[in-house]
Design an enzyme around this catalytic site. Sequence first.
Site, PDB file in Angstrom:
ATOM      1  CE1 TYR A 109       2.715  13.023 -10.494  1.00 51.99           C
ATOM      2  CE2 TYR A 109       0.326  12.859 -10.301  1.00 51.99           C
ATOM      3  CZ  TYR A 109       1.554  13.241  -9.787  1.00 51.99           C
ATOM      4  OH  TYR A 109       1.611  13.835  -8.557  1.00 51.99           O
ATOM      5  CD  GLU A 197       4.714  12.938  -7.392  1.00 52.06           C
ATOM      6  OE1 GLU A 197       4.076  13.967  -7.629  1.00 52.06           O
ATOM      7  OE2 GLU A 197       5.951  12.925  -7.217  1.00 52.06           O
TER       8      GLU A 197
END
Length: 394
Positions: A109, A197
């Site tokens: 992530y 993101e």
Amino acid sequence: MDIHEYQAKKLLQKFGVNIPRGGIAYSPEQAVYRCSELSGDTWVVKAQIHSGARGKAGGVRICRSEQEVWDAAQWMLGRKLITHQTGPQGKMVSRLYIEEATDIRQEIYLGFVMDRKLERVVVVASAQGGMEIEEISAEEPDSIIRSVVDPAVGMQAFQAREIAFSLGLEPQLIAQASKTIMGCYQMMSEMDANMVEINPLVVTASNEIVALDAKVSFDTNALYRHPKISELRDKSQEDPRETYAGDRGLNYIGLEGEIGCIVNGAGLAMATLDMIKMAGGEPANFLDVGGGASPERVLKSFKAVLNDPNVEAILVNIFAGINRCDWIAEGVILAVKELDLKMPLVVRLSGTNVEEGLKLLAESGLNIETASSLAEAADKVVRAWRATQMAEAS
Ligand code: GDP
Ligand code: MN
């Protein structure tokens, strides 16, 4: 302003981030054609909507034949995909992105967000990315890496390498990973993005770092500097109430309740939402009419609020400094007459020219309740709304 995954990926690629090869499709036939362009024998069909968590909702499918691609495309296109980010109304799928499949060894992530308290960009990273990132951040908060960027110098190479090392990546991957981190940050700062993101950023079986997903959101106030980005806006993905209000220059955010709100000042508008909730009601929207609101602007605000079919009562709350209560009152009267408003309306005026404003409302002969404090106004509008509910029920 949000953009689609494939658009975000193309942008990031310009800043040196690796992405899988892919192409856009608007029909099952085009989807299959994209497969032949990409060659190979495994593809990923991805619904392009402004939402994450598509995977869990059936919006990301790994396909091992052209028939499977056709079927997945057929299933997704024209469907309202409901994810835990879209709300119950879902979002319409009208474009697909077809990618060559990637052989994943590890899912990471990588996020870049604005920390409002620190007034800095913070990089958030985890070696355990993918679809369960929310659970991991809740259960193992210490496993999340955070790194604050100093805006005076921007992201530094050593800082990017530090993040890459903290992720536990093998030495031969550090250079590629830090190039990716630097690229994301550069894109964010040059293009005035609010948020970037990449989840997941993957390590492939052949030891490459590839962005498998990308979510980018831009600062609307800076869009005038980036006309190419503005063109990426997809109104079909926005709340139609917000599109309507935004196109008319209003600062509006749609909410779920029944009490429409017209307020001046963002802070007061937020306080008004709280007071309505405390009085037992649910606000339908946030709306800041701004300072110096002309009667026409007030009328426009009423139209935007009433454009939401759930609105059953309206609260106008004005604390006039630059504004003038008499202008607001004129606007309210204009709106009630022109829109033939029948639902309960409570107006609280305070500040510049309040006497003149109240006088106009009183002499209008219209059914407008007034209040002198915010608490009283919130209480009155919720009561009035309840009364209409009772009347309807009986
Ligand atoms: P999201 O659910 O909207 O966040 O969509 P993603 O693009 O992140 O895809 C969801 C998940 O699908 C990812 O976390 C991966 O596990 C998986 N996935 C996506 N693309 C591929 C691929 O090319 N190969 C493999 N093996 N898995 C993929
Ligand atoms: Mn994702």
